[in-house]
Design an enzyme around this catalytic site. Structure first.
Site, PDB file in Angstrom:
ATOM      1  CB  SER A 280      -0.876  -0.024   1.252  1.00  0.00           C
ATOM      2  OG  SER A 280      -1.442   1.231   1.466  1.00  0.00           O
TER       3      SER A 280
ATOM      4  CE1 TYR B 115      -3.687  -2.641   5.509  1.00  0.00           C
ATOM      5  CE2 TYR B 115      -3.248  -0.393   4.798  1.00  0.00           C
ATOM      6  CZ  TYR B 115      -3.553  -1.710   4.495  1.00  0.00           C
ATOM      7  OH  TYR B 115      -3.733  -2.085   3.186  1.00  0.00           O
TER       8      TYR B 115
ATOM      9  CE  LYS C 212      -1.394  -4.556   3.452  1.00  0.00           C
ATOM     10  NZ  LYS C 212      -1.722  -5.801   2.800  1.00  0.00           N
TER      11      LYS C 212
HETATM   12  P1  NAD Z   1     -10.938  -7.236   1.515  1.00  0.00           P
HETATM   13  O1  NAD Z   1     -11.115  -7.183   3.000  1.00  0.00           O
HETATM   14  O2  NAD Z   1     -12.126  -7.040   0.670  1.00  0.00           O
HETATM   15  O3  NAD Z   1     -10.212  -8.607   1.098  1.00  0.00           O
HETATM   16  C1  NAD Z   1      -9.326  -9.288   1.953  1.00  0.00           C
HETATM   17  C2  NAD Z   1      -9.779 -10.720   2.013  1.00  0.00           C
HETATM   18  O4  NAD Z   1      -8.913 -11.434   2.910  1.00  0.00           O
HETATM   19  C3  NAD Z   1     -11.208 -10.851   2.562  1.00  0.00           C
HETATM   20  O5  NAD Z   1     -11.966 -11.653   1.679  1.00  0.00           O
HETATM   21  C4  NAD Z   1     -11.023 -11.533   3.908  1.00  0.00           C
HETATM   22  O6  NAD Z   1     -12.109 -12.382   4.235  1.00  0.00           O
HETATM   23  C5  NAD Z   1      -9.720 -12.304   3.712  1.00  0.00           C
HETATM   24  N1  NAD Z   1      -8.972 -12.555   4.950  1.00  0.00           N
HETATM   25  C6  NAD Z   1      -8.734 -11.688   5.962  1.00  0.00           C
HETATM   26  N2  NAD Z   1      -8.015 -12.286   6.914  1.00  0.00           N
HETATM   27  C7  NAD Z   1      -7.783 -13.562   6.506  1.00  0.00           C
HETATM   28  C8  NAD Z   1      -7.085 -14.668   7.049  1.00  0.00           C
HETATM   29  N3  NAD Z   1      -6.489 -14.595   8.253  1.00  0.00           N
HETATM   30  N4  NAD Z   1      -7.015 -15.815   6.328  1.00  0.00           N
HETATM   31  C9  NAD Z   1      -7.627 -15.900   5.129  1.00  0.00           C
HETATM   32  N5  NAD Z   1      -8.323 -14.892   4.566  1.00  0.00           N
HETATM   33  C10 NAD Z   1      -8.398 -13.736   5.241  1.00  0.00           C
HETATM   34  O7  NAD Z   1      -9.799  -6.174   1.164  1.00  0.00           O
HETATM   35  P2  NAD Z   1      -9.336  -5.635  -0.259  1.00  0.00           P
HETATM   36  O8  NAD Z   1      -9.724  -4.220  -0.361  1.00  0.00           O
HETATM   37  O9  NAD Z   1      -9.748  -6.587  -1.322  1.00  0.00           O
HETATM   38  O10 NAD Z   1      -7.765  -5.683  -0.051  1.00  0.00           O
HETATM   39  C11 NAD Z   1      -6.987  -6.805  -0.449  1.00  0.00           C
HETATM   40  C12 NAD Z   1      -5.546  -6.563  -0.018  1.00  0.00           C
HETATM   41  O11 NAD Z   1      -5.095  -5.331  -0.587  1.00  0.00           O
HETATM   42  C13 NAD Z   1      -5.381  -6.407   1.493  1.00  0.00           C
HETATM   43  O12 NAD Z   1      -4.185  -7.050   1.862  1.00  0.00           O
HETATM   44  C14 NAD Z   1      -5.270  -4.917   1.693  1.00  0.00           C
HETATM   45  O13 NAD Z   1      -4.485  -4.596   2.814  1.00  0.00           O
HETATM   46  C15 NAD Z   1      -4.559  -4.489   0.408  1.00  0.00           C
HETATM   47  N6  NAD Z   1      -4.832  -3.086   0.048  1.00  0.00           N
HETATM   48  C16 NAD Z   1      -6.121  -2.661  -0.110  1.00  0.00           C
HETATM   49  C17 NAD Z   1      -6.368  -1.322  -0.427  1.00  0.00           C
HETATM   50  C18 NAD Z   1      -7.783  -0.820  -0.596  1.00  0.00           C
HETATM   51  O14 NAD Z   1      -7.983   0.412  -0.612  1.00  0.00           O
HETATM   52  N7  NAD Z   1      -8.788  -1.665  -0.745  1.00  0.00           N
HETATM   53  C19 NAD Z   1      -5.298  -0.422  -0.579  1.00  0.00           C
HETATM   54  C20 NAD Z   1      -3.997  -0.901  -0.419  1.00  0.00           C
HETATM   55  C21 NAD Z   1      -3.759  -2.246  -0.113  1.00  0.00           C
END
Ligand code: NAD
Ligand code: UDP
Length: 351
Positions: free
Chosen positions: A138, A162, A166
């Site tokens: 991120s 958070y 990362k």
């Molecule tokens: P999201 O919460 O929709 O997806 C994450 C998924 O991981 C979910 O389906 C959740 O059920 C699953 N999960 C969580 N903990 C778990 C565990 N211990 N074991 C197995 N599954 C687990 O989030 P997203 O927006 O799709 O983000 C995906 C990744 O991208 C994340 O790592 C997030 O930190 C990163 N990210 C997201 C953004 C954003 O703005 N959405 C920005 C930068 C980075």
């Protein structure tokens, strides 16, 4: 035989869009998810999109419910694949917790899920000689940089829990790479602000009634679930006083992962840190006005104090990603707003 890709967190917001692309390209997709922040509906809808497009990839979706902190669960999956004399072509690692605010109140869960979970995954990957990984990082790891465009060589100085998790995972991946030279292929994709949804309106970001992020909130106000948007600060040093972010359409973001995966597997062992953003910044008011215009709705707003931890502007210098992968964003801010609203109106009854 189709290549097998393991997607952790594959039923979530970003994961479901990446899986859709992987299916369309004919990959055999294995999804691990605990469903802590997603629902089986996303999977059913992925299948529905497939049916609507008259493609037949449903037999290539393997959903394995489990937690990345459970090492024996991960091992069982890898053993099953090895028994078939196969291995994963690549892992796309997205499972984790993602709320900046929640991470400040609940740091232990964030370190446990994000960092311990990743260590487990890497350990099992290493044991089974699966050494290609794309990690969801991120732009928050850059902290409060004052640069107009953020390039990958800026100091890593996250200012929340958070972001620290990362940055730590990136550090672990770097240590791993240098401990086993010539073996690992690693790409840390540093996302800016993913927004929008697949135009089908069938997959998107899980709703909650008190979201922290801008796009879910715009939908709630436009949909009458909230009275007004609180805009955090109108005294930022920007063209209209509201803060600037680099919003990137979820399908452009998803495509970046496919390019990263193909690049890693057709090039020598390496570790890449790449910004994934459009390189264009928009203020909160610009996003709000675009959303109103393209969706023909009204969004009331009030100005509030700046939010703790916010910064003036976060815009990607994406020149490395463009040069290496020949990636460029194709979908406009207007379409992000359109597709986000389309997802909301089709799914708001699940709120
Ligand atoms: P999201 O919460 O929709 O997806 C994450 C998924 O991981 C979910 O389906 C959740 O059920 C699953 N999960 C969580 N903990 C778990 C565990 N211990 N074991 C197995 N599954 C687990 O989030 P997203 O927006 O799709 O983000 C995906 C990744 O991208 C994340 O790592 C997030 O930190 C990163 N990210 C997201 C953004 C954003 O703005 N959405 C920005 C930068 C980075
Ligand atoms: N924002 C806002 N009101 C909200 C949510 C967000 O004014 O209810 C602003 C926030 O201050 C930031 C931008 O919108 O300038 C994007 O915020 P978001 O939380 O979506 O992303 P991030 O802060 O992680 O970049």
């Amino acid at each position: 035989m189709n290549k097998k890709v393991l997607v952790t967190g594959g039923t979530g917001y970003i994961g479901s869009h990446i899986c859709l692309k992987l299916f369309e390209l004919g990959f055999d997709v294995y999804i691990i998810d605990s469903f802590i922040n997603s629902s089986h509906l996303n999977i059913a809808n992925l299948k529905l999109i497939n049916t609507q497009k008259k493609k037949n990839f449903n037999n290539k979706i393997h959903i394995i419910q489990g937690d990345i902190r459970d090492k024996s669960f991960l091992e069982k999956l890898f053993i099953g694949i090895a028994k078939k004399n196969k291995r994963f072509y690549s892992v796309i690692h997205m499972a984790g917790l993602k709320s900046v605010t929640e991470s400040t109140f609940n740091p232990l869960s964030y370190w446990d899920v994000n960092v311990n979970g990743t260590i487990n995954l890497l350990d099992v990957m290493s044991k089974f000689d699966c050494k290609t990984i794309i990690f969801s990082s991120s732009a928050t790891i850059y902290g409060k940089s004052k640069k107009k465009f953020l390039s990958e060589d800026l100091p890593i100085k996250p200012c929340n829990t958070y972001g620290e998790t990362k940055a730590t995972i990136e550090k672990i991946l770097s240590n791993l790479f240098f401990s086993d030279l010539g073996k690992w292929r690693i790409c840390n994709l540093r996302y800016f602000n993913p927004a929008g949804a697949d135009p089908s309106g069938l997959i998107g970001e899980k709703f909650c009634l008190n979201p922290n992020n801008l796009f879910p909130y715009l939908n709630l106000v436009a949909g009458g679930k909230k009275k007004f948007l609180k805009i955090y600060g109108n005294d930022w040093p920007t063209r209209d006083g509201t803060a600037i972010r680099d919003y990137v359409h979820i399908n452009d973001l998803a495509f970046g992962h496919i390019l990263a995966m193909n690049y890693l597997s057709s090039n020598k062992s390496q570790i890449l840190n790449l910004n994934l953003g459009t390189g264009n910044g928009n203020t909160v008011l610009e996003v709000l006005k675009t959303f109103q215009k393209v969706n023909n709705c009204e969004i009331k707003y009030v100005f509030k104090e700046r939010r703790i931890g916010d910064v003036t502007s976060l815009v990607a210098d994406n020149s490395n990603l463009k040069k290496l992968f020949n990636w460029s964003p194709c979908i406009s801010l207007s379409d992000m707003c359109r597709h986000s609203w389309n997802w909301f109106i089709k799914n708001k009854s699940t709120l």
